[in-house]
Design a protein around this motif. Structure first.
Motif, PDB file in Angstrom:
ATOM      1  N   LEU A 215       0.829  -1.210   0.000  1.00 16.15           N
ATOM      2  CA  LEU A 215       0.000   0.000   0.000  1.00 16.15           C
ATOM      3  C   LEU A 215       0.865   1.263   0.000  1.00 16.15           C
ATOM      4  CD1 LEU A 215      -2.814  -1.121   2.453  1.00 16.15           C
ATOM      5  CD2 LEU A 215      -2.969  -0.885  -0.030  1.00 16.15           C
ATOM      6  N   GLU A 216       1.945   1.247   0.760  1.00 16.58           N
ATOM      7  CA  GLU A 216       2.844   2.403   0.781  1.00 16.58           C
ATOM      8  C   GLU A 216       3.436   2.661  -0.601  1.00 16.58           C
ATOM      9  OE1 GLU A 216       5.692   1.451   3.831  1.00 16.58           O
ATOM     10  OE2 GLU A 216       4.310   1.989   5.440  1.00 16.58           O
ATOM     11  N   LYS A 217       3.794   1.596  -1.297  1.00 16.47           N
ATOM     12  CA  LYS A 217       4.390   1.743  -2.623  1.00 16.47           C
ATOM     13  C   LYS A 217       3.351   2.118  -3.680  1.00 16.47           C
ATOM     14  CE  LYS A 217       8.093  -1.499  -1.610  1.00 16.47           C
ATOM     15  NZ  LYS A 217       9.345  -0.945  -2.086  1.00 16.47           N
ATOM     16  N   ARG A 218       2.171   1.519  -3.628  1.00 21.11           N
ATOM     17  CA  ARG A 218       1.135   1.805  -4.622  1.00 21.11           C
ATOM     18  C   ARG A 218       0.537   3.208  -4.470  1.00 21.11           C
ATOM     19  NH1 ARG A 218       0.917   0.189  -9.226  1.00 21.11           N
ATOM     20  NH2 ARG A 218      -1.339   0.217  -9.342  1.00 21.11           N
ATOM     21  N   PHE A 219       0.493   3.720  -3.225  1.00 20.97           N
ATOM     22  CA  PHE A 219      -0.027   5.066  -2.999  1.00 20.97           C
ATOM     23  C   PHE A 219       1.098   6.099  -2.858  1.00 20.97           C
ATOM     24  CE2 PHE A 219      -3.759   2.621  -1.275  1.00 20.97           C
ATOM     25  CZ  PHE A 219      -4.635   2.987  -2.277  1.00 20.97           C
TER      26      PHE A 219
ATOM     27  N   LEU B 128       3.317   6.718  -0.629  1.00 24.28           N
ATOM     28  CA  LEU B 128       3.233   7.428   0.639  1.00 24.28           C
ATOM     29  C   LEU B 128       4.561   8.040   1.069  1.00 24.28           C
ATOM     30  CD1 LEU B 128       0.863   5.080   2.671  1.00 24.28           C
ATOM     31  CD2 LEU B 128       0.305   7.147   1.399  1.00 24.28           C
ATOM     32  N   PHE B 129       5.657   7.423   0.688  1.00 23.53           N
ATOM     33  CA  PHE B 129       6.957   7.951   1.084  1.00 23.53           C
ATOM     34  C   PHE B 129       7.761   8.398  -0.131  1.00 23.53           C
ATOM     35  CE2 PHE B 129       5.695   5.098   4.559  1.00 23.53           C
ATOM     36  CZ  PHE B 129       5.592   6.056   5.551  1.00 23.53           C
ATOM     37  N   GLY B 130       7.049   8.824  -1.162  1.00 24.14           N
ATOM     38  CA  GLY B 130       7.690   9.446  -2.311  1.00 24.14           C
ATOM     39  C   GLY B 130       7.735   8.660  -3.588  1.00 24.14           C
ATOM     40  N   LYS B 131       8.123   7.409  -3.556  1.00 22.02           N
ATOM     41  CA  LYS B 131       8.312   6.646  -4.794  1.00 22.02           C
ATOM     42  C   LYS B 131       7.117   5.757  -5.080  1.00 22.02           C
ATOM     43  CE  LYS B 131      11.173   4.990  -8.069  1.00 22.02           C
ATOM     44  NZ  LYS B 131      10.343   4.978  -9.220  1.00 22.02           N
ATOM     45  N   PHE B 132       6.480   5.990  -6.227  1.00 28.66           N
ATOM     46  CA  PHE B 132       5.377   5.159  -6.695  1.00 28.66           C
ATOM     47  C   PHE B 132       5.955   3.906  -7.338  1.00 28.66           C
ATOM     48  CE2 PHE B 132       2.668   4.064 -10.405  1.00 28.66           C
ATOM     49  CZ  PHE B 132       1.544   3.651  -9.716  1.00 28.66           C
ATOM     50  N   SER B 133       5.400   2.755  -7.003  1.00 30.34           N
ATOM     51  CA  SER B 133       5.873   1.502  -7.580  1.00 30.34           C
ATOM     52  C   SER B 133       4.816   0.918  -8.503  1.00 30.34           C
ATOM     53  CB  SER B 133       6.194   0.489  -6.484  1.00 30.34           C
ATOM     54  OG  SER B 133       7.290   0.915  -5.733  1.00 30.34           O
ATOM     55  N   THR B 134       5.265   0.453  -9.636  1.00 33.19           N
ATOM     56  CA  THR B 134       4.365  -0.193 -10.577  1.00 33.19           C
ATOM     57  C   THR B 134       4.061  -1.607 -10.094  1.00 33.19           C
ATOM     58  OG1 THR B 134       6.195  -1.061 -11.870  1.00 33.19           O
ATOM     59  CG2 THR B 134       5.332   1.113 -12.514  1.00 33.19           C
ATOM     60  N   LEU B 135       3.051  -2.197 -10.693  1.00 36.62           N
ATOM     61  CA  LEU B 135       2.705  -3.572 -10.351  1.00 36.62           C
ATOM     62  C   LEU B 135       3.887  -4.503 -10.613  1.00 36.62           C
ATOM     63  CD1 LEU B 135      -0.924  -3.736 -11.777  1.00 36.62           C
ATOM     64  CD2 LEU B 135      -0.260  -3.700  -9.373  1.00 36.62           C
ATOM     65  N   GLU B 136       4.586  -4.295 -11.735  1.00 40.68           N
ATOM     66  CA  GLU B 136       5.705  -5.158 -12.106  1.00 40.68           C
ATOM     67  C   GLU B 136       6.822  -5.121 -11.072  1.00 40.68           C
ATOM     68  OE1 GLU B 136       4.335  -2.954 -14.329  1.00 40.68           O
ATOM     69  OE2 GLU B 136       3.238  -4.452 -15.458  1.00 40.68           O
ATOM     70  N   SER B 137       7.141  -3.934 -10.572  1.00 38.75           N
ATOM     71  CA  SER B 137       8.227  -3.845  -9.587  1.00 38.75           C
ATOM     72  C   SER B 137       7.842  -4.498  -8.260  1.00 38.75           C
ATOM     73  CB  SER B 137       8.648  -2.390  -9.374  1.00 38.75           C
ATOM     74  OG  SER B 137       7.594  -1.647  -8.802  1.00 38.75           O
ATOM     75  N   ILE B 138       6.571  -4.410  -7.894  1.00 39.03           N
ATOM     76  CA  ILE B 138       6.113  -5.055  -6.659  1.00 39.03           C
ATOM     77  C   ILE B 138       6.070  -6.568  -6.836  1.00 39.03           C
ATOM     78  CG2 ILE B 138       4.214  -5.256  -5.005  1.00 39.03           C
ATOM     79  CD1 ILE B 138       3.614  -2.302  -5.535  1.00 39.03           C
ATOM     80  N   VAL B 139       5.659  -7.029  -8.014  1.00 41.66           N
ATOM     81  CA  VAL B 139       5.656  -8.464  -8.307  1.00 41.66           C
ATOM     82  C   VAL B 139       7.065  -9.023  -8.136  1.00 41.66           C
ATOM     83  CG1 VAL B 139       5.499 -10.124 -10.224  1.00 41.66           C
ATOM     84  CG2 VAL B 139       3.631  -8.530  -9.811  1.00 41.66           C
ATOM     85  N   ALA B 140       8.046  -8.324  -8.665  1.00 43.00           N
ATOM     86  CA  ALA B 140       9.435  -8.778  -8.570  1.00 43.00           C
ATOM     87  C   ALA B 140       9.926  -8.784  -7.122  1.00 43.00           C
ATOM     88  CB  ALA B 140      10.335  -7.888  -9.425  1.00 43.00           C
ATOM     89  N   GLU B 141       9.495  -7.807  -6.350  1.00 42.42           N
ATOM     90  CA  GLU B 141       9.968  -7.697  -4.964  1.00 42.42           C
ATOM     91  C   GLU B 141       9.328  -8.725  -4.029  1.00 42.42           C
ATOM     92  OE1 GLU B 141      10.085  -4.382  -1.376  1.00 42.42           O
ATOM     93  OE2 GLU B 141       9.744  -3.721  -3.430  1.00 42.42           O
ATOM     94  N   PHE B 142       8.025  -8.945  -4.180  1.00 41.76           N
ATOM     95  CA  PHE B 142       7.309  -9.810  -3.230  1.00 41.76           C
ATOM     96  C   PHE B 142       6.972 -11.191  -3.777  1.00 41.76           C
ATOM     97  CE2 PHE B 142       6.334  -5.536  -1.672  1.00 41.76           C
ATOM     98  CZ  PHE B 142       6.712  -5.672  -0.354  1.00 41.76           C
ATOM     99  N   ASP B 143       7.225 -11.418  -5.057  1.00 42.54           N
ATOM    100  CA  ASP B 143       6.943 -12.709  -5.683  1.00 42.54           C
ATOM    101  C   ASP B 143       5.477 -13.120  -5.509  1.00 42.54           C
ATOM    102  OD1 ASP B 143       7.670 -14.889  -7.232  1.00 42.54           O
ATOM    103  OD2 ASP B 143       8.023 -16.138  -5.469  1.00 42.54           O
ATOM    104  N   ILE B 144       4.584 -12.170  -5.802  1.00 40.19           N
ATOM    105  CA  ILE B 144       3.148 -12.440  -5.838  1.00 40.19           C
ATOM    106  C   ILE B 144       2.607 -11.921  -7.162  1.00 40.19           C
ATOM    107  CG2 ILE B 144       2.788 -12.417  -3.342  1.00 40.19           C
ATOM    108  CD1 ILE B 144       1.805  -9.568  -3.523  1.00 40.19           C
ATOM    109  N   THR B 145       1.394 -12.289  -7.500  1.00 38.80           N
ATOM    110  CA  THR B 145       0.852 -11.906  -8.800  1.00 38.80           C
ATOM    111  C   THR B 145       0.368 -10.462  -8.808  1.00 38.80           C
ATOM    112  OG1 THR B 145      -1.388 -12.619  -8.250  1.00 38.80           O
ATOM    113  CG2 THR B 145       0.086 -14.275  -9.219  1.00 38.80           C
TER     114      THR B 145
END
Length: 180
Positions: A46-50, A52-69
Motif C-alpha cells: 500500500l505504501e508503494k502503490r499510494f 506514501l513515502f515518495g516513490k510510486f511503484s508499478t505492479l511489475e516492480s512489486i511483483v518482482a519484490e514480493f513474488d506475488i501476482t
C-alpha cells in the motif's frame, strides 16, 4: 428545528485534514486475522502503490519484490480502498484534490507536485501515475497527459512502451477537452 440542528451538527465537517498521505497511513491497520508477516507485506504494498513515502511503484516492480501476482496486488489495494472509501475524511480529501487539480490544469507535472505539497494534499512529491492511481482508487477523474517538448505538445501514449520518452522535458496535465 432541534432535530435538524442535531443532525446538522452530527454530519458537520470539523477540521478534517485533507492530507491524503496521512489519512491513508492512519487507516493501514492490522486485521486480527492477519499474521504479522502478511500485514507487513500489505503495508509495504500500500505504501508503494499510494507513493506514501515518495516513490510510486508499478505492479511489475512489486511483483518482482514480493513474488506475488499482479492480481493479488490489485486485490490488496482494492480491498483496502473499499474499506476506507466511505469514510468522510478520505472522501472530503479526494473531492478537494480533484477540485484543486481541475482548477490548476493545464499544468506541468513538477509544478503540480510542488503545489500539492504546498497546499498540504501530500507530504511527498507525486508524479502523474501515482496521482492517477490514488484518485482512481477512490473516485473518478480523467487524466490526459501531454508531453512538452520545445513548445510543442504530444499526447502520451501509455500503451506504447517503445517510444523514447527521454527526448521530452516534462509531462503536462490537462483535465478537459477545452484545455487541450
Amino acid at each position: 428545528i432541534e432535530i435538524l440542528a442535531k443532525e446538522y451538527l452530527k454530519h458537520q465537517v470539523k477540521n478534517i485534514s485533507h492530507n491524503i498521505d496521512d489519512i491513508i497511513l492512519n487507516y493501514i491497520k492490522r486485521d486480527p486475522k492477519e499474521t504479522e508477516s502478511k500485514f507487513q507485506r500489505k503495508k509495504l504494498i500500500l505504501e508503494k502503490r499510494f507513493a506514501l513515502f515518495g516513490k510510486f511503484s508499478t505492479l511489475e516492480s512489486i511483483v518482482a519484490e514480493f513474488d506475488i501476482t499482479r492480481e493479488r496486488i490489485r486485490q490488496i489495494q482494492k480491498s483496502f480502498a473499499a474499506k476506507i472509501k466511505k469514510k468522510e475524511d478520505i472522501n472530503f480529501a479526494i473531492k478537494k484534490l480533484i477540485n484543486f487539480i481541475s482548477k490548476q490544469t493545464p499544468i506541468l507535472e513538477e509544478t503540480l507536485s510542488e503545489l500539492l505539497i504546498k497546499e498540504n494534499f501530500f507530504n511527498t512529491v507525486k508524479d502523474i501515475p501515482s496521482l492517477r492511481n490514488i484518485i482512481s482508487s477512490f473516485d473518478k477523474f480523467k487524466f490526459d497527459n501531454f508531453l512538452l517538448n520545445n513548445s510543442s505538445f504530444k499526447r502520451e501514449n501509455i500503451s506504447d512502451k517503445n517510444e523514447n520518452k527521454s527526448q521530452f522535458l516534462q509531462e503536462f496535465l490537462v483535465s478537459s477537452k477545452k484545455e487541450e
